[in-house]
Scaffold this motif. Structure first.
Motif, short mmCIF file in Angstrom:
data_model
loop_
_atom_site.label_atom_id
_atom_site.label_comp_id
_atom_site.label_asym_id
_atom_site.label_seq_id
_atom_site.Cartn_x
_atom_site.Cartn_y
_atom_site.Cartn_z
N VAL A 7 34.07 43.30 50.05
CA VAL A 7 32.86 44.37 49.59
C VAL A 7 31.86 43.32 49.04
O VAL A 7 30.52 43.81 49.01
CB VAL A 7 33.61 45.07 48.40
CG1 VAL A 7 32.70 45.86 47.60
CG2 VAL A 7 34.68 46.17 48.89
N VAL A 8 32.11 42.59 48.23
CA VAL A 8 30.86 41.52 47.64
C VAL A 8 30.26 40.93 48.71
O VAL A 8 28.82 40.98 48.69
CB VAL A 8 31.54 40.31 46.70
CG1 VAL A 8 30.57 39.49 46.40
CG2 VAL A 8 32.25 40.98 45.48
N GLY A 9 30.89 40.56 49.78
CA GLY A 9 29.87 39.84 50.82
C GLY A 9 29.11 40.86 51.70
O GLY A 9 27.97 40.60 51.85
N ALA A 10 29.85 41.83 51.91
CA ALA A 10 28.92 43.07 52.53
C ALA A 10 27.86 43.50 51.66
O ALA A 10 26.64 43.80 52.07
CB ALA A 10 29.85 44.12 53.03
N GLY A 11 28.04 43.89 50.50
CA GLY A 11 27.11 44.48 49.44
C GLY A 11 25.95 43.63 49.30
O GLY A 11 24.64 44.10 49.41
N TYR A 12 26.39 42.37 48.78
CA TYR A 12 25.08 41.53 48.54
C TYR A 12 24.18 41.04 49.85
O TYR A 12 23.22 40.52 49.48
CB TYR A 12 25.59 40.36 47.55
CG TYR A 12 25.89 40.73 46.14
CD1 TYR A 12 24.83 40.98 45.54
CD2 TYR A 12 27.16 40.88 45.91
CE1 TYR A 12 25.02 41.33 44.03
CE2 TYR A 12 27.34 41.20 44.55
CZ TYR A 12 26.33 41.50 43.66
OH TYR A 12 26.59 42.06 42.46
N SER A 13 24.88 41.37 50.94
CA SER A 13 24.20 40.71 52.09
C SER A 13 22.88 41.95 52.34
O SER A 13 21.99 41.57 53.18
CB SER A 13 24.99 40.88 53.58
OG SER A 13 25.37 42.12 53.68
N MET A 14 23.12 43.03 51.69
CA MET A 14 22.04 44.02 51.81
C MET A 14 21.20 44.01 50.57
O MET A 14 20.51 45.03 50.43
CB MET A 14 22.73 45.41 51.90
CG MET A 14 23.63 45.49 53.30
SD MET A 14 24.03 47.30 53.55
CE MET A 14 22.43 47.91 53.90
N GLY A 15 21.27 43.28 49.73
CA GLY A 15 20.49 43.12 48.43
C GLY A 15 21.18 43.30 47.07
O GLY A 15 22.36 43.62 47.12
N GLN A 16 20.41 43.06 46.04
CA GLN A 16 21.11 42.77 44.74
C GLN A 16 21.51 44.40 44.36
O GLN A 16 22.58 44.49 43.78
CB GLN A 16 20.03 42.40 43.76
CG GLN A 16 20.69 42.13 42.37
CD GLN A 16 21.62 40.94 42.21
OE1 GLN A 16 21.26 39.89 42.86
NE2 GLN A 16 22.70 41.12 41.43
N ALA A 39 25.98 47.74 42.99
CA ALA A 39 26.69 49.16 43.09
C ALA A 39 28.01 49.07 43.97
O ALA A 39 29.03 49.49 43.27
CB ALA A 39 25.80 50.04 43.65
N ALA A 40 28.00 48.33 45.11
CA ALA A 40 29.29 48.22 45.50
C ALA A 40 30.30 47.43 44.84
O ALA A 40 31.65 47.99 44.99
CB ALA A 40 29.09 47.34 46.86
N THR A 41 30.08 46.58 43.94
CA THR A 41 31.16 45.78 43.30
C THR A 41 31.76 46.50 42.17
O THR A 41 32.92 46.70 41.98
CB THR A 41 30.22 44.67 42.47
OG1 THR A 41 29.90 43.82 43.48
CG2 THR A 41 31.47 43.90 41.87
N VAL A 42 30.70 47.58 41.40
CA VAL A 42 31.27 48.18 40.18
C VAL A 42 32.27 49.31 40.83
O VAL A 42 33.40 49.87 40.46
CB VAL A 42 30.10 49.15 39.55
CG1 VAL A 42 30.60 49.99 38.42
CG2 VAL A 42 29.37 47.87 38.92
#
Length: 340
Positions: free
Chosen positions: A198-207, A212-215
């Protein structure tokens, strides 16, 4: 003191072997980018002969059971009530709904396929909550059974593979669907199985998407406690049926409604929420939790024969793919409804 020394001497060989496999898995994961749990499992299975060694067996069993429980308990340091409030109650309700329905689907379809409800809860919980970590946490609340380790290993392999595929494919999917950064973050955090992916996919699309993905993902992790309670309740019900069938007059101890590691999980969540523990302490707890879970996965791998995994057939694979597709479709439909 002599008893403690004797206990440590008995456990030491197995503890050492599980630690060696865990360190090797961590090294490979960092250099090749694959899930560390999957590496721990495969490397553990490669040294399966150690499970027949009387010197290593006690320590391996200890890691697979007790160290696993401590790893799950320490996951509570990842979550605070502030994160839940920041997510907003409508989003919290969406997370609860998607996780619950995915698990219900798993139980119903598993029963239809001829499996026990335990396997449906295990697979649905791993897909709905947090992948391999959830599978191990839920399995820890189940009663001992000859097939439990095999089922857990199969679910870990499947969910790790599906999570890695989702990490690659879902960012392209949300771009194609035209979701804004907040919606994209909710979709990625609400559908990808493992926290790391999730962290890898989320931050690959921006901060903004990554945050939001992490929370959202951490809110799914918080669902571990009620799901573990369901697993414990199912265990108590099965235990009661077995006891009644045996019609024994001997006193029997019932499994606890909430296992001790789930209680520690809740205590750590509340402690971190109320006292705002130092970041260094929280980070150390995260690292220790991950180390414990990787070591436990290595120990479970050591206990398992490859032929046991290969004999499961196509139905469990179909079940977990169905759960994954159901979760992604449900999250997307809820996002569309929320946007209206």
């Amino acid at each position: 003191m002599s008893a403690l020394y004797a206990r440590c001497a008995t456990l030491w060989p197995g503890l050492a072997m599980a630690a060696v496999v865990a360190v090797a898995a961590q090294f490979l994961a960092e250099h090749y980018g694959a899930p560390v749990m999957l590496f721990a499992l495969l490397l553990g299975m490669a040294v399966n002969f150690l499970s027949d060694d009387n010197r290593c067996k006690p320590g391996i069993e200890f890691v697979a059971r007790q160290v696993l429980r401590w790893g799950v308990a320490l996951l509570g340091l990842k979550i605070t009530t502030d994160q839940v409030q920041a997510l907003g109650w409508p989003s919290v309700l969406m997370v609860v709904l998607t996780v619950s329905l995915t698990i219900v689907l798993g139980i119903v379809v598993a029963k239809w396929m001829g499996f026990k409800p335990f396997f449906g809860l295990l697979s649905g919980g791993s897909v709905g909550i947090c992948g391999a970590s959830a599978a191990m946490a839920i399995a820890a609340a189940f009663p001992n059974h000859p097939q439990k380790d095999r089922a857990t290993l199969f679910v870990v392999i499947s969910v790790s593979t599906l999570s890695t595929a989702a990490m690659v494919l879902y960012p392209m999917l949300v771009r194609g669907l035209g979701l804004d950064p907040q919606q994209a973050g909710f979709f990625l955090g609400g559908t990808i199985h493992d926290v790391a992916q999730v962290v890898g996919a989320g931050y690959s699309m921006g901060q903004a998407t990554g945050d939001a993905a992490t929370v959202v993902k951490l809110m799914r992790v918080a669902m571990l406690v009620p799901v573990i309670m369901v697993a414990a309740w199912m265990t108590r019900a099965a235990h009661a049926r077995t006891t009644n069938a045996a019609a024994s007059d001997a006193p029997v101890s019932r499994p606890p409604l909430l296992p001790w590691f789930a209680v520690v999980f809740v205590v750590l969540v509340l402690t971190n929420s109320l006292l705002h523990l130092p970041d260094r302490l929280v980070d150390a707890g995260h690292a220790l939790s991950r180390a414990f879970l990787v070591a436990a996965m290595a120990a479970i791998g050591i206990k398992t024969h490859l032929k046991d995994i290969l004999s499961v057939g196509w139905k469990p694979v179909a079940l977990m793919v169905l759960e994954t597709l159901f979760l992604a479709t449900l999250v997307y439909l809820l996002l569309l409804n929320q946007a209206r």
